[in-house]
Scaffold this motif. Sequence first.
Motif, PDB file in Angstrom:
ATOM      1  N   VAL A  46       0.845  -1.200   0.000  1.00  0.00           N
ATOM      2  CA  VAL A  46       0.000   0.000   0.000  1.00  0.00           C
ATOM      3  C   VAL A  46       0.879   1.248   0.000  1.00  0.00           C
ATOM      4  CG1 VAL A  46      -1.714   1.320   1.328  1.00  0.00           C
ATOM      5  CG2 VAL A  46      -1.910  -1.181   1.137  1.00  0.00           C
ATOM      6  N   ARG A  47       1.911   1.242   0.844  1.00  0.00           N
ATOM      7  CA  ARG A  47       2.829   2.384   0.923  1.00  0.00           C
ATOM      8  C   ARG A  47       3.465   2.670  -0.433  1.00  0.00           C
ATOM      9  NH1 ARG A  47       5.754   0.464   4.681  1.00  0.00           N
ATOM     10  NH2 ARG A  47       7.561  -0.215   3.468  1.00  0.00           N
ATOM     11  N   ASP A  48       3.895   1.612  -1.120  1.00  0.00           N
ATOM     12  CA  ASP A  48       4.542   1.803  -2.425  1.00  0.00           C
ATOM     13  C   ASP A  48       3.585   2.392  -3.461  1.00  0.00           C
ATOM     14  OD1 ASP A  48       6.866   0.824  -1.361  1.00  0.00           O
ATOM     15  OD2 ASP A  48       6.731  -1.142  -2.321  1.00  0.00           O
ATOM     16  N   ASP A  49       2.301   2.056  -3.362  1.00  0.00           N
ATOM     17  CA  ASP A  49       1.307   2.615  -4.281  1.00  0.00           C
ATOM     18  C   ASP A  49       1.008   4.076  -3.965  1.00  0.00           C
ATOM     19  OD1 ASP A  49       0.866   0.458  -5.956  1.00  0.00           O
ATOM     20  OD2 ASP A  49      -0.865  -0.294  -4.843  1.00  0.00           O
ATOM     21  N   LEU A  50       0.789   4.362  -2.696  1.00  0.00           N
ATOM     22  CA  LEU A  50       0.282   5.680  -2.312  1.00  0.00           C
ATOM     23  C   LEU A  50       1.344   6.765  -2.238  1.00  0.00           C
ATOM     24  CD1 LEU A  50      -2.238   4.855   0.582  1.00  0.00           C
ATOM     25  CD2 LEU A  50      -2.722   5.194  -1.852  1.00  0.00           C
ATOM     26  N   LEU A  51       2.583   6.381  -1.998  1.00  0.00           N
ATOM     27  CA  LEU A  51       3.550   7.372  -1.523  1.00  0.00           C
ATOM     28  C   LEU A  51       4.885   7.296  -2.245  1.00  0.00           C
ATOM     29  CD1 LEU A  51       4.107   9.416   0.841  1.00  0.00           C
ATOM     30  CD2 LEU A  51       4.891   7.439   2.165  1.00  0.00           C
ATOM     31  N   ARG A  52       5.425   8.470  -2.505  1.00  0.00           N
ATOM     32  CA  ARG A  52       6.829   8.585  -2.888  1.00  0.00           C
ATOM     33  C   ARG A  52       7.381   9.827  -2.200  1.00  0.00           C
ATOM     34  NH1 ARG A  52       7.668  12.197  -7.331  1.00  0.00           N
ATOM     35  NH2 ARG A  52       5.683  12.941  -8.161  1.00  0.00           N
ATOM     36  N   VAL A  53       8.674   9.824  -2.000  1.00  0.00           N
ATOM     37  CA  VAL A  53       9.323  10.962  -1.341  1.00  0.00           C
ATOM     38  C   VAL A  53      10.265  11.613  -2.334  1.00  0.00           C
ATOM     39  CG1 VAL A  53      10.763  11.702   0.591  1.00  0.00           C
ATOM     40  CG2 VAL A  53       9.154   9.792   0.887  1.00  0.00           C
ATOM     41  N   ALA A  54      10.105  12.908  -2.516  1.00  0.00           N
ATOM     42  CA  ALA A  54      10.965  13.656  -3.439  1.00  0.00           C
ATOM     43  C   ALA A  54      11.484  14.887  -2.720  1.00  0.00           C
ATOM     44  CB  ALA A  54      10.185  14.058  -4.700  1.00  0.00           C
ATOM     45  N   ASP A  55      12.810  15.006  -2.638  1.00  0.00           N
ATOM     46  CA  ASP A  55      13.440  16.134  -1.946  1.00  0.00           C
ATOM     47  C   ASP A  55      12.899  16.301  -0.527  1.00  0.00           C
ATOM     48  OD1 ASP A  55      14.953  16.756  -4.233  1.00  0.00           O
ATOM     49  OD2 ASP A  55      13.312  17.956  -5.057  1.00  0.00           O
ATOM     50  N   GLY A  56      12.676  15.175   0.141  1.00  0.00           N
ATOM     51  CA  GLY A  56      12.202  15.207   1.511  1.00  0.00           C
ATOM     52  C   GLY A  56      10.716  15.478   1.672  1.00  0.00           C
ATOM     53  N   ARG A  57       9.999  15.629   0.563  1.00  0.00           N
ATOM     54  CA  ARG A  57       8.562  15.923   0.620  1.00  0.00           C
ATOM     55  C   ARG A  57       7.762  14.682   0.278  1.00  0.00           C
ATOM     56  NH1 ARG A  57       7.322  19.554  -3.582  1.00  0.00           N
ATOM     57  NH2 ARG A  57       5.301  19.886  -2.608  1.00  0.00           N
ATOM     58  N   LEU A  58       6.628  14.496   0.972  1.00  0.00           N
ATOM     59  CA  LEU A  58       5.724  13.396   0.668  1.00  0.00           C
ATOM     60  C   LEU A  58       4.910  13.746  -0.566  1.00  0.00           C
ATOM     61  CD1 LEU A  58       4.356  12.535   4.238  1.00  0.00           C
ATOM     62  CD2 LEU A  58       6.301  11.544   3.039  1.00  0.00           C
ATOM     63  N   MET A  59       4.941  12.857  -1.544  1.00  0.00           N
ATOM     64  CA  MET A  59       4.250  13.087  -2.815  1.00  0.00           C
ATOM     65  C   MET A  59       3.344  11.897  -3.122  1.00  0.00           C
ATOM     66  SD  MET A  59       5.704  15.980  -3.868  1.00  0.00           S
ATOM     67  CE  MET A  59       5.523  16.081  -5.634  1.00  0.00           C
ATOM     68  N   GLN A  60       2.354  12.148  -3.957  1.00  0.00           N
ATOM     69  CA  GLN A  60       1.455  11.092  -4.417  1.00  0.00           C
ATOM     70  C   GLN A  60       2.229  10.065  -5.230  1.00  0.00           C
ATOM     71  OE1 GLN A  60      -2.225  12.571  -6.153  1.00  0.00           O
ATOM     72  NE2 GLN A  60      -2.029  11.114  -7.834  1.00  0.00           N
ATOM     73  N   GLY A  61       2.083   8.793  -4.875  1.00  0.00           N
ATOM     74  CA  GLY A  61       2.769   7.727  -5.589  1.00  0.00           C
ATOM     75  C   GLY A  61       2.115   7.413  -6.929  1.00  0.00           C
ATOM     76  N   LEU A  62       2.820   6.639  -7.744  1.00  0.00           N
ATOM     77  CA  LEU A  62       2.310   6.311  -9.078  1.00  0.00           C
ATOM     78  C   LEU A  62       1.035   5.487  -9.020  1.00  0.00           C
ATOM     79  CD1 LEU A  62       5.648   5.475 -10.945  1.00  0.00           C
ATOM     80  CD2 LEU A  62       4.250   7.547 -11.135  1.00  0.00           C
ATOM     81  N   GLY A  63       0.869   4.687  -7.973  1.00  0.00           N
ATOM     82  CA  GLY A  63      -0.326   3.858  -7.849  1.00  0.00           C
ATOM     83  C   GLY A  63      -1.411   4.449  -6.968  1.00  0.00           C
ATOM     84  N   TYR A  64      -1.267   5.731  -6.634  1.00  0.00           N
ATOM     85  CA  TYR A  64      -2.175   6.393  -5.681  1.00  0.00           C
ATOM     86  C   TYR A  64      -3.644   6.243  -6.103  1.00  0.00           C
ATOM     87  CZ  TYR A  64      -3.992  10.307  -2.829  1.00  0.00           C
ATOM     88  OH  TYR A  64      -4.692  11.101  -1.951  1.00  0.00           O
ATOM     89  N   ASN A  65      -3.952   6.701  -7.306  1.00  0.00           N
ATOM     90  CA  ASN A  65      -5.352   6.678  -7.742  1.00  0.00           C
ATOM     91  C   ASN A  65      -5.872   5.256  -7.888  1.00  0.00           C
ATOM     92  OD1 ASN A  65      -6.097   9.455  -7.887  1.00  0.00           O
ATOM     93  ND2 ASN A  65      -4.869   9.671  -9.729  1.00  0.00           N
ATOM     94  N   ALA A  66      -5.089   4.376  -8.505  1.00  0.00           N
ATOM     95  CA  ALA A  66      -5.554   3.004  -8.715  1.00  0.00           C
ATOM     96  C   ALA A  66      -5.837   2.312  -7.393  1.00  0.00           C
ATOM     97  CB  ALA A  66      -4.525   2.216  -9.522  1.00  0.00           C
ATOM     98  N   CYS A  67      -4.941   2.486  -6.420  1.00  0.00           N
ATOM     99  CA  CYS A  67      -5.110   1.870  -5.105  1.00  0.00           C
ATOM    100  C   CYS A  67      -6.357   2.399  -4.405  1.00  0.00           C
ATOM    101  CB  CYS A  67      -3.866   2.129  -4.257  1.00  0.00           C
ATOM    102  SG  CYS A  67      -3.958   1.501  -2.562  1.00  0.00           S
ATOM    103  N   LEU A  68      -6.523   3.714  -4.375  1.00  0.00           N
ATOM    104  CA  LEU A  68      -7.652   4.299  -3.654  1.00  0.00           C
ATOM    105  C   LEU A  68      -8.976   4.054  -4.374  1.00  0.00           C
ATOM    106  CD1 LEU A  68      -6.160   7.648  -2.319  1.00  0.00           C
ATOM    107  CD2 LEU A  68      -6.629   5.544  -1.054  1.00  0.00           C
ATOM    108  N   VAL A  69      -8.958   4.019  -5.699  1.00  0.00           N
ATOM    109  CA  VAL A  69     -10.189   3.715  -6.441  1.00  0.00           C
ATOM    110  C   VAL A  69     -10.677   2.309  -6.106  1.00  0.00           C
ATOM    111  CG1 VAL A  69     -11.070   3.227  -8.770  1.00  0.00           C
ATOM    112  CG2 VAL A  69      -9.867   5.385  -8.311  1.00  0.00           C
ATOM    113  N   ARG A  70      -9.755   1.327  -6.077  1.00  0.00           N
ATOM    114  CA  ARG A  70     -10.142  -0.046  -5.693  1.00  0.00           C
ATOM    115  C   ARG A  70     -10.705  -0.067  -4.279  1.00  0.00           C
ATOM    116  NH1 ARG A  70      -5.124  -1.253  -8.001  1.00  0.00           N
ATOM    117  NH2 ARG A  70      -4.198  -1.460  -5.904  1.00  0.00           N
ATOM    118  N   TRP A  71     -10.045   0.642  -3.377  1.00  0.00           N
ATOM    119  CA  TRP A  71     -10.443   0.669  -1.971  1.00  0.00           C
ATOM    120  C   TRP A  71     -11.806   1.326  -1.799  1.00  0.00           C
ATOM    121  CZ3 TRP A  71     -10.629   5.277   1.009  1.00  0.00           C
ATOM    122  CH2 TRP A  71     -10.751   5.083   2.389  1.00  0.00           C
ATOM    123  N   VAL A  72     -12.043   2.441  -2.476  1.00  0.00           N
ATOM    124  CA  VAL A  72     -13.344   3.117  -2.391  1.00  0.00           C
ATOM    125  C   VAL A  72     -14.457   2.191  -2.876  1.00  0.00           C
ATOM    126  CG1 VAL A  72     -14.753   4.951  -3.449  1.00  0.00           C
ATOM    127  CG2 VAL A  72     -12.525   5.498  -2.471  1.00  0.00           C
ATOM    128  N   GLY A  73     -14.194   1.468  -3.961  1.00  0.00           N
ATOM    129  CA  GLY A  73     -15.215   0.606  -4.529  1.00  0.00           C
ATOM    130  C   GLY A  73     -15.521  -0.630  -3.716  1.00  0.00           C
TER     131      GLY A  73
END
Length: 199
Positions: free
Chosen positions: A142-169
């Motif tokens: 889940v962490r790998d889908d939702l999250l990436r860190v860039a220059d010390g900042r928390l950013m939306q991961g590449l799988g963010y939308n796909a992961c949360l869309v499945r979860w919402v449904g």
Amino acid sequence: MTPIAIATEDELSEAVALRLIAELQEPNYVVHKLRKGGFGYLRSKMDSWCQMAQRQVMLVLTDLDQARCAGELREHWLSARREPAQLLLRVAVREVESWALADHRAMRALVGSRGALPPRPDELPDPKQSLLRLAKSAPKEVRDDLLRVADGRLMQGLGYNACLVRWVGSVWNPERAAERSPSLERARERLREAVRAYR
């Protein structure tokens, strides 16, 4: 059956809108799913949404973001237009992520038992950042889908939308979430009213 069209900012908002429709007891069907990135598209098409609301229930879901309040945003977007009864311009306060965070049981199923969940997510200044902070202690997949860190900042991961869309449904429950999110409860109530009143 009541025809419903939806217009949203992004994949997650679309998934939430579809989940709100799925919980309706009244027979309905989705005739259009209209989505492009960002609120600019939604705002620029207000004339179209008003016209479409003459033929079906038209649910437009946007984020409050940095606007002062939902009423101010609605007034600004509608301007001098007469709001059709079947137009539902609903505003997630402050982002649709606050509605996601409001279902604590579903959120625990997603991110695990660590981290404090917000008791009043509508009051968060940046709900997406709150969700990303929770994702730091989520199970690895889940962490790998939702999250990436860039220059010390928390950013939306590449799988963010796909992961949360499945979860919402499959896991997220609007009724539970509405207990902690007044803006979500207003959206649910207004949608129910519009579908019941459809002629």
